[in-house]
Structures are given as structure tokens and as C-alpha cells.
Design an enzyme around this catalytic site. Sequence first.
Site, PDB file in Angstrom:
ATOM      1  N   GLU A   1       0.948  -1.015   0.038  1.00 52.80           N
ATOM      2  CA  GLU A   1       0.072   0.098   0.124  1.00 52.80           C
ATOM      3  C   GLU A   1       1.118   1.223  -0.110  1.00 52.80           C
ATOM      4  O   GLU A   1       0.196   2.382  -0.162  1.00 52.80           O
ATOM      5  CB  GLU A   1      -0.946  -0.097   1.177  1.00 52.80           C
ATOM      6  CG  GLU A   1      -2.065  -1.040   1.111  1.00 52.80           C
ATOM      7  CD  GLU A   1      -1.674  -2.189   1.220  1.00 52.80           C
ATOM      8  OE1 GLU A   1      -0.998  -2.821   2.213  1.00 52.80           O
ATOM      9  OE2 GLU A   1      -2.237  -3.210   0.315  1.00 52.80           O
TER      10      GLU A   1
ATOM     11  N   HIS B   1       4.029 -14.685  -0.775  1.00 48.98           N
ATOM     12  CA  HIS B   1       3.605 -13.167  -1.156  1.00 48.98           C
ATOM     13  C   HIS B   1       5.001 -12.275  -1.475  1.00 48.98           C
ATOM     14  O   HIS B   1       4.838 -11.493  -2.243  1.00 48.98           O
ATOM     15  CB  HIS B   1       2.970 -12.420   0.039  1.00 48.98           C
ATOM     16  CG  HIS B   1       1.375 -12.165   0.164  1.00 48.98           C
ATOM     17  ND1 HIS B   1       0.799 -13.216   0.103  1.00 48.98           N
ATOM     18  CD2 HIS B   1       0.788 -11.059  -0.116  1.00 48.98           C
ATOM     19  CE1 HIS B   1      -0.503 -12.693   0.091  1.00 48.98           C
ATOM     20  NE2 HIS B   1      -0.488 -11.074  -0.128  1.00 48.98           N
TER      21      HIS B   1
HETATM   22  N1  INI Z   1       3.595  -6.702   3.768  1.00 45.34           N
HETATM   23  C1  INI Z   1       4.842  -6.413   4.091  1.00 45.34           C
HETATM   24  O1  INI Z   1       4.843  -4.926   4.473  1.00 45.34           O
HETATM   25  N2  INI Z   1       5.843  -7.117   4.370  1.00 45.34           N
HETATM   26  C2  INI Z   1       5.597  -8.467   4.265  1.00 45.34           C
HETATM   27  O2  INI Z   1       6.446  -9.359   4.600  1.00 45.34           O
HETATM   28  C3  INI Z   1       4.430  -9.087   3.789  1.00 45.34           C
HETATM   29  N3  INI Z   1       4.210 -10.419   3.487  1.00 45.34           N
HETATM   30  O3  INI Z   1       5.066 -11.125   3.739  1.00 45.34           O
HETATM   31  O4  INI Z   1       3.158 -10.985   3.033  1.00 45.34           O
HETATM   32  C4  INI Z   1       3.323  -8.125   3.471  1.00 45.34           C
HETATM   33  N4  INI Z   1       2.094  -8.673   2.916  1.00 45.34           N
HETATM   34  C5  INI Z   1       1.176  -7.432   2.865  1.00 45.34           C
HETATM   35  C6  INI Z   1       0.997  -6.626   1.532  1.00 45.34           C
HETATM   36  O5  INI Z   1       1.808  -5.691   1.798  1.00 45.34           O
HETATM   37  C7  INI Z   1      -0.367  -6.120   1.545  1.00 45.34           C
HETATM   38  O6  INI Z   1      -0.796  -5.449   2.790  1.00 45.34           O
HETATM   39  C8  INI Z   1      -1.468  -7.051   1.352  1.00 45.34           C
HETATM   40  O7  INI Z   1      -1.252  -7.910   0.395  1.00 45.34           O
HETATM   41  C9  INI Z   1      -3.006  -6.368   1.132  1.00 45.34           C
HETATM   42  O8  INI Z   1      -2.754  -5.537  -0.147  1.00 45.34           O
END
Ligand code: INI
Length: 155
Positions: free
Chosen positions: A58, A88
Site C-alpha cells: 500500500e 507473497h
Molecule cells: N507486507 C509487508 O509489508 N511485508 C511483508 O513481509 C508482507 N508479507 O510477507 O506478506 C506483506 N504483505 C502484505 C501486503 O503488503 C499487503 O498489505 C496485502 O497484500 C494487502 O494488499
Amino acid sequence: MTIYEGSFETGGVRFAVVASRFNDLVTRRLLDGALDAFRRHGADEDAVDVAWVPGAAEIPVVAKRLAESGRYAAVVTVGAVIRGATGHYDAVVSMVAGGVARAALDTGVPVLFGVLTTDTLDQALERSGSKAGNKGFEVAMAAIETAALLRGMSS
Ligand code: INI
């Protein structure tokens, strides 16, 4: 010959920091590092605004909104994407890295990349105020320098 070079004078301009809450054990330390750099280089507390986002993915949309507001000489981003067990990782890294670059180029305002991308939490902690420095401090310094460079180029 003209040589343009930045300095570490904040010069009364404003800065914004976008920080993501995901892995906030790390990102709070990055934010502290960034705020410390601004403070130690003469920025008033009121001259720095902070926006929290849920996760690194975001960061770009909020950084772009702040950059295009015209209120800030530079926008610093801090976040921590940790590979761990998540599938992810690659998607988030590519969204945030590409999005931050685009926010800067689309607006002409420096948007600095202070998002750690590491394999482990330990590596992220090392880069957020222990043995490998503090990435938040580093990117805030780069923001101050780049903002001063652009000011010099347009005066
Ligand atoms: N967001 C992070 O800032 N760090 C991470 O390590 C992470 N992992 O591991 O998934 C992460 N996922 C959430 C992503 O940034 C979004 O907030 C989510 O996908 C909603 O759009």
C-alpha cells in the site's frame, strides 16, 4: 562547467514519511531512524508528516498522493518485506519497488525507497538500528540531499 550537488541542509522545507505496519517491530525502528535524521539536520518536528499504511504493497499509492500534493520536498518510504514462509514475498517486493519508482517519476518529487527486503527477521533487525545501521536514517539523509540538489538546480 556547472556541477550540481546536494547538501544536508533541510532548508525549511517539508518532508513526509510513509511507514507500513506489517512487521512493525522493524518498521517502527526504521521510522525512528528517519525522524532522527530529519531532526538532526535541522527539520522542525512540524515539518515532517507521517502516514501509516497496512503493508508495503500500500506504500506506493499513498506516497504518490503525498508527492503530488506539492507540500513536500521529498517523501521517504519505510517498510519490511521478509521472505519467511510467505508466498507473497516476490509479489509484494515487485509492487512496492515498481510503485515507489513510478510515484517519483510521475510526480517529479523524490520518493525514497527505504523498504527492507530480507530473507529473515534477523536480517531486517540488523538493518533497522543494530549492526548494519538503520535504513530509515539512510533514506532520510538521501531525501534531504536530493531535495537540496533539486532546489539548487531550480534556483
Ligand atoms: N507486507 C509487508 O509489508 N511485508 C511483508 O513481509 C508482507 N508479507 O510477507 O506478506 C506483506 N504483505 C502484505 C501486503 O503488503 C499487503 O498489505 C496485502 O497484500 C494487502 O494488499
